[in-house]
Motif scaffolding. Structure first.
Motif, PDB file in Angstrom:
ATOM      1  N   VAL A 118       5.709  10.298  -9.670  1.00  0.00           N
ATOM      2  CA  VAL A 118       6.039   9.036  -9.005  1.00  0.00           C
ATOM      3  C   VAL A 118       7.346   9.169  -8.236  1.00  0.00           C
ATOM      4  O   VAL A 118       8.359   9.579  -8.786  1.00  0.00           O
ATOM      5  CB  VAL A 118       6.154   7.896 -10.044  1.00  0.00           C
ATOM      6  CG1 VAL A 118       6.542   6.598  -9.369  1.00  0.00           C
ATOM      7  CG2 VAL A 118       4.853   7.738 -10.815  1.00  0.00           C
ATOM      8  N   SER A 119       7.315   8.808  -6.936  1.00  0.00           N
ATOM      9  CA  SER A 119       8.524   8.760  -6.110  1.00  0.00           C
ATOM     10  C   SER A 119       9.043   7.337  -5.972  1.00  0.00           C
ATOM     11  O   SER A 119      10.245   7.108  -5.900  1.00  0.00           O
ATOM     12  CB  SER A 119       8.244   9.307  -4.714  1.00  0.00           C
ATOM     13  OG  SER A 119       7.829  10.640  -4.771  1.00  0.00           O
ATOM     14  N   GLU A 120       8.098   6.373  -5.900  1.00  0.00           N
ATOM     15  CA  GLU A 120       8.459   4.965  -5.730  1.00  0.00           C
ATOM     16  C   GLU A 120       7.391   4.118  -6.407  1.00  0.00           C
ATOM     17  O   GLU A 120       6.194   4.381  -6.271  1.00  0.00           O
ATOM     18  CB  GLU A 120       8.524   4.634  -4.235  1.00  0.00           C
ATOM     19  CG  GLU A 120       8.904   3.218  -3.913  1.00  0.00           C
ATOM     20  CD  GLU A 120       8.885   2.931  -2.412  1.00  0.00           C
ATOM     21  OE1 GLU A 120       8.782   1.759  -2.053  1.00  0.00           O
ATOM     22  OE2 GLU A 120       8.961   3.883  -1.612  1.00  0.00           O
ATOM     23  N   GLU A 121       7.831   3.097  -7.153  1.00  0.00           N
ATOM     24  CA  GLU A 121       6.886   2.202  -7.813  1.00  0.00           C
ATOM     25  C   GLU A 121       7.465   0.802  -7.900  1.00  0.00           C
ATOM     26  O   GLU A 121       8.661   0.608  -7.749  1.00  0.00           O
ATOM     27  CB  GLU A 121       6.530   2.706  -9.212  1.00  0.00           C
ATOM     28  CG  GLU A 121       7.685   2.745 -10.189  1.00  0.00           C
ATOM     29  CD  GLU A 121       7.295   3.338 -11.522  1.00  0.00           C
ATOM     30  OE1 GLU A 121       6.181   3.077 -12.002  1.00  0.00           O
ATOM     31  OE2 GLU A 121       8.122   4.072 -12.084  1.00  0.00           O
ATOM     32  N   ASP A 122       6.581  -0.182  -8.104  1.00  0.00           N
ATOM     33  CA  ASP A 122       7.046  -1.528  -8.393  1.00  0.00           C
ATOM     34  C   ASP A 122       6.571  -1.884  -9.801  1.00  0.00           C
ATOM     35  O   ASP A 122       6.199  -1.009 -10.565  1.00  0.00           O
ATOM     36  CB  ASP A 122       6.583  -2.531  -7.320  1.00  0.00           C
ATOM     37  CG  ASP A 122       5.075  -2.703  -7.250  1.00  0.00           C
ATOM     38  OD1 ASP A 122       4.356  -2.295  -8.189  1.00  0.00           O
ATOM     39  OD2 ASP A 122       4.601  -3.269  -6.248  1.00  0.00           O
ATOM     40  N   GLU A 123       6.582  -3.166 -10.149  1.00  0.00           N
ATOM     41  CA  GLU A 123       6.223  -3.567 -11.505  1.00  0.00           C
ATOM     42  C   GLU A 123       4.762  -3.287 -11.844  1.00  0.00           C
ATOM     43  O   GLU A 123       4.401  -3.154 -13.011  1.00  0.00           O
ATOM     44  CB  GLU A 123       6.472  -5.067 -11.715  1.00  0.00           C
ATOM     45  CG  GLU A 123       7.875  -5.538 -11.436  1.00  0.00           C
ATOM     46  CD  GLU A 123       8.093  -5.815  -9.946  1.00  0.00           C
ATOM     47  OE1 GLU A 123       7.180  -6.292  -9.253  1.00  0.00           O
ATOM     48  OE2 GLU A 123       9.198  -5.519  -9.458  1.00  0.00           O
ATOM     49  N   ASP A 129       0.202   7.128  -0.949  1.00  0.00           N
ATOM     50  CA  ASP A 129       1.003   6.493   0.090  1.00  0.00           C
ATOM     51  C   ASP A 129       0.621   5.026   0.177  1.00  0.00           C
ATOM     52  O   ASP A 129      -0.573   4.702   0.295  1.00  0.00           O
ATOM     53  CB  ASP A 129       0.772   7.191   1.432  1.00  0.00           C
ATOM     54  CG  ASP A 129       1.791   6.798   2.476  1.00  0.00           C
ATOM     55  OD1 ASP A 129       2.917   6.421   2.108  1.00  0.00           O
ATOM     56  OD2 ASP A 129       1.463   6.862   3.674  1.00  0.00           O
ATOM     57  N   GLU A 130       1.601   4.143   0.116  1.00  0.00           N
ATOM     58  CA  GLU A 130       1.398   2.697   0.134  1.00  0.00           C
ATOM     59  C   GLU A 130       0.441   2.255  -0.973  1.00  0.00           C
ATOM     60  O   GLU A 130      -0.391   1.377  -0.790  1.00  0.00           O
ATOM     61  CB  GLU A 130       0.921   2.232   1.502  1.00  0.00           C
ATOM     62  CG  GLU A 130       1.953   2.465   2.587  1.00  0.00           C
ATOM     63  CD  GLU A 130       1.530   1.926   3.941  1.00  0.00           C
ATOM     64  OE1 GLU A 130       0.589   1.121   4.011  1.00  0.00           O
ATOM     65  OE2 GLU A 130       2.171   2.325   4.924  1.00  0.00           O
ATOM     66  N   VAL A 148       2.087   2.364  -8.504  1.00  0.00           N
ATOM     67  CA  VAL A 148       2.800   3.456  -7.841  1.00  0.00           C
ATOM     68  C   VAL A 148       2.662   3.237  -6.336  1.00  0.00           C
ATOM     69  O   VAL A 148       1.555   3.075  -5.825  1.00  0.00           O
ATOM     70  CB  VAL A 148       2.211   4.827  -8.242  1.00  0.00           C
ATOM     71  CG1 VAL A 148       2.862   5.949  -7.452  1.00  0.00           C
ATOM     72  CG2 VAL A 148       2.353   5.054  -9.735  1.00  0.00           C
ATOM     73  N   ILE A 149       3.778   3.227  -5.629  1.00  0.00           N
ATOM     74  CA  ILE A 149       3.772   3.029  -4.171  1.00  0.00           C
ATOM     75  C   ILE A 149       3.707   4.373  -3.456  1.00  0.00           C
ATOM     76  O   ILE A 149       2.934   4.554  -2.518  1.00  0.00           O
ATOM     77  CB  ILE A 149       5.031   2.260  -3.715  1.00  0.00           C
ATOM     78  CG1 ILE A 149       5.166   0.933  -4.466  1.00  0.00           C
ATOM     79  CG2 ILE A 149       5.026   2.044  -2.209  1.00  0.00           C
ATOM     80  CD1 ILE A 149       4.025  -0.035  -4.267  1.00  0.00           C
ATOM     81  N   LYS A 150       4.523   5.332  -3.891  1.00  0.00           N
ATOM     82  CA  LYS A 150       4.547   6.670  -3.298  1.00  0.00           C
ATOM     83  C   LYS A 150       4.644   7.700  -4.409  1.00  0.00           C
ATOM     84  O   LYS A 150       5.270   7.466  -5.433  1.00  0.00           O
ATOM     85  CB  LYS A 150       5.742   6.839  -2.362  1.00  0.00           C
ATOM     86  CG  LYS A 150       5.592   6.161  -1.036  1.00  0.00           C
ATOM     87  CD  LYS A 150       6.707   6.595  -0.096  1.00  0.00           C
ATOM     88  CE  LYS A 150       6.492   6.050   1.288  1.00  0.00           C
ATOM     89  NZ  LYS A 150       5.600   6.868   2.078  1.00  0.00           N
ATOM     90  N   GLY A 151       4.034   8.851  -4.160  1.00  0.00           N
ATOM     91  CA  GLY A 151       4.092   9.952  -5.113  1.00  0.00           C
ATOM     92  C   GLY A 151       2.964  10.931  -4.848  1.00  0.00           C
ATOM     93  O   GLY A 151       2.408  10.962  -3.744  1.00  0.00           O
TER      94      GLY A 151
END
Length: 55
Positions: free
Chosen positions: A17-22, A42-43, A25-28
């Motif tokens: 995981v590079s980016e996530e919200d609650e 991606d997205e 996973v948003i990016k990874g």
């Protein structure tokens, strides 16, 4: 992740995981250690298409 398998070898996958919200996973990437293939996320959308051979 427990129900996902590599589309090439059907092996287990590892989530990076590079980016996530609650909620997601948003990016990874999703990585197959057996095939050494990284599938991008991606997205919030994973691209699980196997790589093309011979391009």
């Amino acid at each position: 992740m427990d129900i996902l398998a590599c589309p090439v070898c059907k092996g287990d996958l590892v989530l990076n995981v590079s980016e996530e919200d609650e909620k997601e996973v948003i990016k990874g990437t999703i990585f197959c250690p057996a095939c050494k293939i990284h599938y991008p996320i991606d997205e919030g959308i994973p691209n699980m298409l196997p790589p093309e051979d011979g391009d």
